[in-house]
Design a protein around this motif. Structure first.
Motif, short mmCIF file in Angstrom:
data_model
loop_
_atom_site.label_atom_id
_atom_site.label_comp_id
_atom_site.label_asym_id
_atom_site.label_seq_id
_atom_site.Cartn_x
_atom_site.Cartn_y
_atom_site.Cartn_z
N LYS A 1 55.00 33.50 35.37
CA LYS A 1 56.22 32.79 35.74
C LYS A 1 56.66 31.89 34.59
N ARG B 1 43.73 43.54 42.88
CA ARG B 1 45.05 42.91 42.94
C ARG B 1 45.91 43.37 41.76
N PRO B 2 47.19 43.57 42.01
CA PRO B 2 48.06 43.96 40.90
C PRO B 2 48.28 42.77 39.95
N VAL B 3 48.48 43.08 38.70
CA VAL B 3 48.71 42.04 37.70
C VAL B 3 50.12 41.50 37.90
N ARG B 4 50.21 40.19 38.05
CA ARG B 4 51.52 39.57 38.26
C ARG B 4 52.13 39.16 36.93
N GLU B 5 53.45 39.20 36.91
CA GLU B 5 54.17 38.75 35.73
C GLU B 5 54.03 37.24 35.62
#
Length: 163
Positions: free
Chosen positions: A68, A62-66
């Motif tokens: 929130k 999974r891509p690393v999410r920014e």
């Protein structure tokens, strides 16, 4: 070779501890769901021999999410409190105005947001509450009604006969 659907297998029941089960579902050659013959409970297959089950590998990295922005957990009152006035104790018989600070015995301190005839909306730390205001005190209390006179019925009614 693995047992087919509907076949008897040994598995540990988490409810009753029994080992005899019926295969209910499979994924490929792997048993995934069984039904206990003792308590009729459905659960995932657990080998009674302690054999480790295969761990699932992630299907894709999974891509690393920014991260929130943090969500503000507490609401703020719709009106600013009038800090020039002292805090008043809440009583249902008193009248309150918008912006007044009140001290409630159960909910603590709050700010009056809306005032209508007979009720106010107050913002407390635990949330908004609708409270009664300017409730008239009952002076007479409950009284016993007058007994009904059966000899003189109301107009339009049938007279009650004694026989």
């Amino acid at each position: 070779m693995s047992a087919g659907v509907g076949a008897d297998v040994e598995a540990l029941c988490s409810k009753c501890g029994d080992v005899w089960h019926v295969v209910v579902a499979k994924v490929g050659e792997q048993i995934v769901k069984v039904q206990c013959k003792q308590c009729s409970g459905y659960h995932r297959y657990k080998s009674p021999h302690g054999a480790p089950t295969e761990k699932k590998l992630p299907s894709a990295i999974r891509p690393v999410r920014e991260p929130k922005a943090p969500v503000e957990r507490f609401e703020k009152p719709a009106v600013a409190a009038d800090l020039t006035r002292p805090t008043r104790s809440y009583r249902a018989s008193e009248l309150f105005e918008v912006g007044e600070r009140i001290d409630h015995p159960s909910f603590g301190q709050g700010v009056v947001e809306t005032a209508e005839p007979g009720k106010i909306t107050v913002f407390f730390a635990s949330g908004r509450r609708v409270l009664v205001q300017a409730k008239a005190a009952a002076t007479s209390g409950l009284t016993r009604p007058k007994p009904f006179d059966h000899t003189h019925p109301p107009a339009g009614g049938k007279p009650v006969s004694g026989t």
